[in-house]
Design an enzyme around this catalytic site. Structure first.
Site, PDB file in Angstrom:
ATOM      1  N   SER A 327     111.275  44.195  95.106  1.00  0.00           N
ATOM      2  CA  SER A 327     110.021  44.179  95.853  1.00  0.00           C
ATOM      3  C   SER A 327     109.813  45.411  96.722  1.00  0.00           C
ATOM      4  O   SER A 327     108.722  45.601  97.263  1.00  0.00           O
ATOM      5  CB  SER A 327     109.979  42.940  96.754  1.00  0.00           C
ATOM      6  OG  SER A 327     110.069  41.794  95.951  1.00  0.00           O
ATOM      7  N   ASP A 351      97.309  32.049  95.409  1.00  0.00           N
ATOM      8  CA  ASP A 351      98.651  32.095  94.800  1.00  0.00           C
ATOM      9  C   ASP A 351      99.215  30.698  94.631  1.00  0.00           C
ATOM     10  O   ASP A 351      99.562  30.044  95.602  1.00  0.00           O
ATOM     11  CB  ASP A 351      99.565  32.938  95.703  1.00  0.00           C
ATOM     12  CG  ASP A 351     101.009  32.863  95.265  1.00  0.00           C
ATOM     13  OD1 ASP A 351     101.290  32.423  94.123  1.00  0.00           O
ATOM     14  OD2 ASP A 351     101.885  33.239  96.076  1.00  0.00           O
ATOM     15  N   ASP A 366     106.899  33.185  91.656  1.00  0.00           N
ATOM     16  CA  ASP A 366     107.028  33.876  92.940  1.00  0.00           C
ATOM     17  C   ASP A 366     108.398  33.534  93.509  1.00  0.00           C
ATOM     18  O   ASP A 366     109.049  32.591  93.073  1.00  0.00           O
ATOM     19  CB  ASP A 366     105.930  33.411  93.902  1.00  0.00           C
ATOM     20  CG  ASP A 366     105.571  34.514  94.884  1.00  0.00           C
ATOM     21  OD1 ASP A 366     106.438  35.387  95.120  1.00  0.00           O
ATOM     22  OD2 ASP A 366     104.443  34.509  95.379  1.00  0.00           O
ATOM     23  N   HIS A 377     101.858  31.350  98.091  1.00  0.00           N
ATOM     24  CA  HIS A 377     101.495  31.893  99.386  1.00  0.00           C
ATOM     25  C   HIS A 377     100.065  31.587  99.787  1.00  0.00           C
ATOM     26  O   HIS A 377      99.549  32.128 100.755  1.00  0.00           O
ATOM     27  CB  HIS A 377     101.688  33.417  99.407  1.00  0.00           C
ATOM     28  CG  HIS A 377     103.132  33.815  99.296  1.00  0.00           C
ATOM     29  ND1 HIS A 377     103.698  34.225  98.109  1.00  0.00           N
ATOM     30  CD2 HIS A 377     104.127  33.835 100.214  1.00  0.00           C
ATOM     31  CE1 HIS A 377     104.970  34.500  98.302  1.00  0.00           C
ATOM     32  NE2 HIS A 377     105.258  34.261  99.576  1.00  0.00           N
ATOM     33  N   CYS A 390     104.413  38.958  98.155  1.00  0.00           N
ATOM     34  CA  CYS A 390     103.899  38.017  97.173  1.00  0.00           C
ATOM     35  C   CYS A 390     103.970  38.597  95.761  1.00  0.00           C
ATOM     36  O   CYS A 390     103.337  39.604  95.468  1.00  0.00           O
ATOM     37  CB  CYS A 390     102.456  37.677  97.537  1.00  0.00           C
ATOM     38  SG  CYS A 390     101.637  36.729  96.245  1.00  0.00           S
TER      39      CYS A 390
END
Lengths: 638, 379
Positions: A327, A351, A366, A377, A390
Site C-alpha cells: 500500500s 466500499d 480489502d 470502508h 482503502c
C-alpha cells in the site's frame, strides 16, 4: 735381459700410445671448443637476456603501498580507518625444520589445519627465496606476547605489522559503507597488478567498492638492490606513494544507530534520505555482520555460518532486497490518477470490502474485509482512500487507468530502474509491463494484473532504497534527486552509469497538496470514530511534535486463499507479511524521507511505523548535537 | 739422479744420455710448474672475489696449495719404479679403506665418504683412488703385450668396477664416474681396439634410458633440472638458473673484478666451491673464461707431451690417464655450471675452494713429474 721382440713391441706400443693420445687430445680440444662455444652463446649471444635476468635478481622494485583513504560520516565520525594488524610470518629458508616449527607454533598459538594449508599454498606461490610468508593474521597482544617467549627457539619466524582496514562501527555500518576483502585469485586477474602491488585488499562491496579508485591512492615504489636473502643493500631510487582520498558520506552515524536500535533484533531495513540532496542519511539492513572479520581473512566455519544463515546477514536488504511495495504505492497511484484525470478529489466510491472485475468471478478483498460481510470502508474519496489505505478505491482506479498509464507514472518515480549513484549492489526492482509479461511468461496482460498493481502487489518489486527514493521525490514535490552515499571527496560519482531521472514537472500544486495532505492524515488524523483515523495514528500519531507524512504498507509473503481470513498467528513467523512504512518530515520543509521494512513484521502501521517514528524523532529532535558543527565553531573562535 | 736405473740400450745410436737441467735436478718439470703456479694464482684471485674480498680464505687456500706443491715435490722425487712396485699393495689398501667406510665412515647428508683416522685427520679414500686406480691399471698392463688381449681387458674392467661400485654406493656418483674415467683412459691409451671402444659407447647410449630406473630421485631431479631448470626455479633449478644468469650477464669483458652482483648478493650458490667459474664468467666475462680454458689446455698439453715422452708403458699409461682425468674434472665442472651437464659435485681444479681435491691434483702432477724426470734416456 730385454728380448728384441719385446723391444719391437715397445716401439709398436708407443706408436699405438702416440696415436691414442693424439686422438684423445683432439677430442679434448673439440670438447674445450664446445665449452668455449657454450660460453660464447651465454655471454655474447644471450647477453641481453641474462643481463636483464641478473638485474631483475638484483634490483627489486619494492612497491610502497598507499594508505587507503578514510571514510567519515557527515559529522566527521570515522566509519573506516586503517589500523596496524600483526601477522606472523615465516621465512622458510631460515627455518631448519618447517614441520617442527609449525608444530611448535601450533602448540603455543591457535593454528588450524586450514591456516597451515593456506600457508603452504602461499609458500608455493612465492616469487623468490627468502620472502617471508604469512602464517597467521591479526595476532592479539596476548599472542604476540606468547610468541615472544618462544621467539629465540624459532628462527625465521617473525611478527610483522601492516596497516589494514578497520571499521570502528563494525556491524552497525556494514551495509552502508560496504567493506574491503583480501584480494583473491580472481580479483588478481581483474586488477591492475601495478596499482595493487603491495596492497592486500580491495573494496568489494558498497562505497568501498564504488570509490575504490580514489580510496586506493596511488602506489609508490622504491628501487632497491637486494641480496638473495631479500635484504635491502641500498635504495637506488624511490617514489613515494600518495594516499587515497578521504570520503565524507551523507550518513549520520547517530541516526544509523537510532535506526538500528529501533529495528532491534528484527530482520528489516531502514533507508533515510535527505530530500534536498538525495544523500542517504541512514542505510540499515538487519541482521548485519562485522566487516572486520573479512578484512584479514575469515575462517571457514564463521564464513559458512554467515553464508548459510537463514537470516542472510551478508545480504543488503536495503539495496538488494526486492519486495512488493504494497500500500505504500497508493499515494503515487492516486497522484497519477489525479494528473491523468482518471479520478478527482471529489470522486467517491462505496466500499463493500471487495472488488470484482465486471467479467470475472474473482473477488479482490480489502484489508479489513471480513467473511461475514462486515468489512469495507463505506464512502471513500481519494484522500480517505490514502489515509485509510482503502484497497477497493485503488483497484478501481488502477483498472480505470490501465497498466500502460500506471507504468508511465510509476517509472517517473524511479520504479523498475536503479538510480542509486554510488552503491554498486543496488538493484532495480521490477515494474511489470505488458512487454515484460509477454517476454517472461509468454502471457498477455490481464486486467486482474492491473488490479493488483493498484495496491502495490502482484508482480511489482521494489527495493527499500527505491521506495525511499520515491518518497523523497514526493517530499520534493516532483524534484528528483538521485540517491547517493557520498557527500564530498570524490569525482567518481559523476561517472556513475545509472540513469539520471528528470524531475516530475507538470503536476499542479493542489494535487501535491492533496496527496501529501492525505499522507499527513495517515499519521495525524486521530480521535475520530472507528474506521476514520489515519491507519498509523493509533501507533505513532498521538504525541508527535512535528508534522509527518507517511504511508503504511504490507507486502504479502504467501498468497491467501479466497475466502480465508489472514491470521498472523496461524502462519509461521517467516510467512507473515512484511511491514512497510514510508514517511517524510517535517511536511512543510522536509529534511528527511525514509522507508522502513520489517520482514515478516505483520501490519505496516503497527510494526514498521514506530521504527520510522523513532528514526524521524532522532533526526528532527536530537540532531542539534551535531559534532561536526561544534568542531567548526570551536575552530572559528580560535 | 738415481744412476741405478740408467741403462744404455744396446745398438741404439739415436738414444743419448739426456741433458739435465735445473728442473731435472729437483725432479720438477719447469713449464708444468709454471703453468700450475699461474693457474693457482688466477684461481686465488677469483676465489678472493668469490669470498667477498676476504683475505682469510685466500690465505687458507694458499696454504693448501703450498702443501699441495710440497706433496707434489715429494712425490716427484720418488722414482716411478717405486710406485710401480707398490701399486698392487696401494690398490689393496685403497680398496680396504673404501670397504671400511661402510662400517666406520662419517655420514654427511646421507652419504658416507669420509674416514676418520683417530687423532690425526679425516680423509676421503675415494679422492686418493683417483690416482690409485690408474696406477694399478698401469701396473697391470706394464708387462703385458699391447694392445691388450680380451681377457686382460676383462680383468682390467674388474679392477675398475670394484672401486667404482664401492664409491658409487657411498653414494658419490660424481667421483665414481671420474674414477671410472681415469681407469678407462688407461685402457684406451693401452690400445683397446676402437671397435670395442665404440661398441662400449654404443652400448652406453642404448642402455642410457635403462639407467634412469637405477638413479635415485635426487639424481633424476638433477637430470630433469638440466633439461628444464624452470620446472622448479626456487628449488632444484635455482643453482643452474643463477649460474647461467651470472655467466651470461658477464658478457664479453665481465662486470669487473669484485663487481659481480650475482655472487656478491648471494644469488649464486656454491660460488666459492663448485660454481666458482660463474664468478669468473660474471666478473671477467668471456675473455676471463677463455683465458682460464687456455691455461688448462696448456697444462693438459704439457701433460700430453710428458706422457708421450715417458719411456715405458707404465709411465705412459699413468701420465696419460692422469692428464686426461684432469680434463674430465675441468669439463664436468664447467659443463655443469654452464648448464650442459647435470649437477654433480666436481670442483674446478685449482680454483674451487677446498683442500682435498687440491692435494690430489698436485699429487697427480707430482706423479707426472716423477715419470718425466726419472727417465733413463731422452728421445
Amino acid at each position: 735381459m730385454v728380448e728384441p721382440l719385446a723391444l719391437k713391441d715397445h716401439s709398436w706400443e708407443s706408436r699405438i700410445f702416440f696415436e691414442r693420445i693424439v686422438v684423445c687430445f683432439g677430442v679434448l680440444v673439440i670438447l674445450t671448443l664446445f665449452l668455449v662455444a657454450r660460453f660464447f652463446y651465454l655471454q655474447i649471444v644471450q647477453y641481453d637476456v641474462y643481463a636483464t635476468l641478473s638485474d631483475k635478481n638484483r634490483i627489486q622494485i619494492q612497491p610502497l603501498p598507499p594508505v587507503r583513504g578514510l571514510i567519515y560520516d557527515r559529522n566527521g565520525e570515522l566509519l573506516a580507518d586503517n589500523s596496524p594488524s600483526f601477522n606472523l610470518t615465516i621465512t622458510p629458508e631460515r627455518v631448519d625444520d618447517l614441520d617442527q616449527t609449525l608444530a611448535h607454533l601450533g602448540s603455543a598459538l591457535r593454528l588450524t589445519d586450514e591456516d597451515i594449508k593456506g600457508f603452504r599454498s602461499r609458500v608455493g606461490r612465492r616469487q623468490r627465496p627468502f620472502q617471508p610468508v604469512p602464517l597467521l593474521f591479526k595476532l592479539t597482544q596476548e599472542e604476540i606476547a606468547q610468541f615472544s617467549v618462544d621467539r629465540h627457539a624459532l628462527p625465521g619466524v617473525e611478527v610483522n605489522a601492516k596497516l589494514v582496514r578497520h571499521y570502528p562501527r563494525g556491524e552497525m555500518m556494514v551495509h552502508a559503507v560496504g567493506s574491503v576483502r583480501r584480494i583473491n585469485e580472481s580479483d588478481a586477474r581483474r586488477l591492475d597488478a601495478v596499482a595493487y602491488s603491495g596492497t592486500d585488499h580491495v573494496g568489494k562491496i558498497g562505497v568501498e567498492k564504488f570509490y575504490e579508485e580514489d580510496l586506493l591512492g596511488s602506489v609508490g615504489y622504491q628501487q632497491v638492490e637486494i641480496d638473495a636473502r631479500g635484504k635491502v643493500m641500498k635504495i637506488l631510487e624511490s617514489n613515494l606513494p600518495s594516499r587515497g582520498k578521504d570520503l565524507i558520506l551523507h550518513v549520520d552515524s547517530s541516526l544509523q544507530a537510532a535506526a538500528s536500535a529501533a529495528l532491534g533484533d528484527r530482520r528489516g531495513t531502514v533507508v533515510a534520505i535527505e530530500p534536498k540532496t538525495g544523500g542517504i542519511l541512514a542505510l540499515v539492513s538487519k541482521p548485519g555482520y562485522d566487516p572486520n572479520l573479512f578484512v584479514t581473512g575469515i575462517d571457514h566455519k564463521t564464513y559458512a555460518a554467515l553464508r548459510d544463515s537463514r537470516d542472510v546477514p551478508l545480504f543488503n536488504r536495503a539495496v538488494q532486497g526486492q519486495y512488493e511495495p504494497g500500500s505504500t504505492l497508493k499515494p503515487i497511484i492516486g497522484l497519477a490518477g489525479l494528473v491523468t484525470g482518471m479520478t478527482n478529489p471529489d470522486y467517491t466510491i462505496d466500499d463493500p470490502g471487495w472488488f470484482r472485475l465486471s467479467n470475472s468471478e474473482r473477488l479482490y478483498r480489502d484489508w479489513n474485509w471480513r467473511a461475514s460481510g462486515a468489512g469495507g470502508h463505506g464512502k471513500v474519496n481519494l484522500e480517505k482512500a490514502i489515509y485509510r489505505s482503502c484497497n477497493i478505491y485503488f483497484y478501481g482506479l488502477a483498472v480505470k487507468m490501465g497498466i500502460d498509464r500506471l507504468d508511465d507514472y510509476l517509472s517517473l518515480f524511479g520504479f523498475g530502474v536503479n538510480t542509486t549513484l554510488d552503491l554498486p549492489e543496488a538493484r532495480s526492482g521490477l515494474l511489470p509491463t505488458r512487454e515484460w509479461k509477454e517476454d517472461t511468461r509468454g502471457l498477455p496482460w490481464y486486467p486482474g494484473d492491473t488490479v493488483n498493481i493498484g495496491i502495490g502487489q502482484g508482480d511489482m518489486l521494489v527495493t527499500p532504497l527505491q521506495l525511499a527514493t520515491a518518497v523523497t521525490v514526493i517530499a520534493n514535490r516532483g524534484k528528483w534527486v538521485s540517491p547517493r552515499m557520498l557527500k564530498s571527496g570524490s569525482d567518481l560519482i559523476e561517472r556513475s552509469t545509472v540513469p539520471r531521472m528528470d524531475s516530475i514537472e507538470l503536476i499542479p500544486d493542489p494535487i501535491w497538496d492533496l496527496v501529501i495532505g492525505a499522507m499527513e492524515k495517515v499519521v495525524h488524523r486521530g480521535n475520530q470514530v472507528y474506521g476514520e483515523n489515519g491507519t498509523a495514528w493509533a501507533y505513532i500519531g498521538q504525541d508527535i511534535e512535528y508534522r509527518m507524512a507517511g504511508k503504511s504498507g504490507t507486502a504479502q509473503v504467501v498468497g491467501i486463499k479466497q475466502g480465508e481470513e489472514y491470521d498472523a498467528e496461524e502462519l509461521e513467523e517467516r510467512q507473515r507479511k512484511h511491514a512497510w512504512f514510508v514517511a517524510f518530515a517535517p511536511v512543510d520543509n522536509p529534511t528527511i524521507a525514509l522507508a522502513v521494512l520489517v520482514e515478516n513484521g505483520g501490519g505496516g502501521s503497527e510494526f514498521a511505523a514506530p521504527v520510522a517514528r523513532a528514526v524521524l524523532d532522532h533526526h528532527l529532535l536530537k540532531s542539534t548535537t551535531n559534532s561536526g558543527q561544534v568542531v567548526a565553531t570551536a575552530g572559528e573562535e580560535l | 739422479m738415481s744412476q741405478d736405473f740408467v741403462r744404455q740400450l744396446p745398438g741404439s745410436g739415436l738414444l743419448t744420455q739426456r741433458k739435465t737441467g735445473i728442473g731435472d735436478a729437483i725432479h720438477l718439470d719447469v713449464p708444468m710448474l709454471l703453468l700450475l703456479l699461474i693457474i693457482s694464482a688466477y684461481g686465488l684471485l677469483i676465489l678472493y672475489s668469490a669470498v667477498g674480498q676476504q683475505i682469510e680464505p685466500v690465505i687458507s687456500q694458499s696454504i693448501k696449495m703450498l702443501v699441495g706443491l710440497g706433496v707434489m715435490l715429494v712425490i716427484a722425487q720418488i722414482s716411478p719404479i717405486v710406485y710401480m712396485r707398490l701399486a698392487p699393495w696401494i690398490f689393496l689398501i685403497g680398496l680396504i679403506t673404501l670397504v671400511l667406510i661402510y662400517f666406520f665412515g662419517i655420514e654427511v647428508k646421507g652419504s658416507r665418504r669420509w674416514l676418520r683416522i683417530p687423532g690425526v685427520t679425516n680423509f676421503q679414500p675415494s679422492e686418493i683412488m683417483k690416482l690409485i686406480l690408474p696406477l694399478m691399471l698401469a701396473w697391470y698392463f706394464q708387462d703385458r703385450h699391447l694392445p691388450p688381449k680380451a681377457r686382460h681387458v676383462f680383468w682390467s674392467l674388474v679392477i675398475i668396477i670394484i672401486p667404482v661400485m664401492l664409491i658409487a654406493f657411498q653414494p658419490d656418483l660424481g667421483t665414481s664416474l671420474i674414477i671410472a674415467a681415469s681407469g678407462l683412459f688407461v685402457l684406451l691409451l693401452a690400445g683397446v681396439s676402437w671397435r670395442l671402444v665404440f661398441s662400449a659407447i654404443g652400448l652406453g647410449v642404448v642402455t642410457m634410458p635403462a639407467l634412469w630406473f637405477v638413479l635415485r630421485d635426487y639424481q633424476r631431479a638433477r637430470i630433469l633440472t638440466l633439461l628444464d631448470p624452470e620446472r622448479d626455479p626456487l628449488g632444484a633449478g635455482w643453482n643452474i638458473i643463477q649460474s647461467k644468469t651470472a655467466i651470461g650477464s658477464g658478457g664479453l669483458f665481465g662486470k669487473g673484478l669484485f663487481e659481480g652482483t650475482q655472487s656478491h648478493l648471494h644469488f649464486l650458490p656454491e660460488s666459492q666451491t663448485d660454481f666458482i667459474i660463474a664468478v669468473l664468467g660474471e666478473e671477467l666475462g668471456f675473455v676471463g673464461v677463455v683465458v682460464l680454458l687456455i691455461l688448462y689446455l696448456l697444462l693438459i698439453g704439457r701433460g700430453v707431451i710428458l706422457s708421450v715422452q715417458a719411456q715405458d708403458t707404465f709411465g705412459r699409461l699413468l701420465s696419460g690417464s692422469i692428464t686426461f682425468t684432469f680434463f674430465v674434472y675441468v669439463f664436468v665442472n664447467i659443463g655443469m655450471v654452464s648448464g650442459v651437464l647435470p649437477v654433480v659435485g666436481v670442483p674446478l681444479p685449482f680454483v674451487s675452494y677446498g683442500g682435498t681435491s687440491i692435494l690430489t691434483l698436485f699429487a697427480g702432477f707430482g706423479i707426472l713429474m716423477s715419470v718425466h724426470t726419472h727417465r733413463r734416456i731422452t728421445l
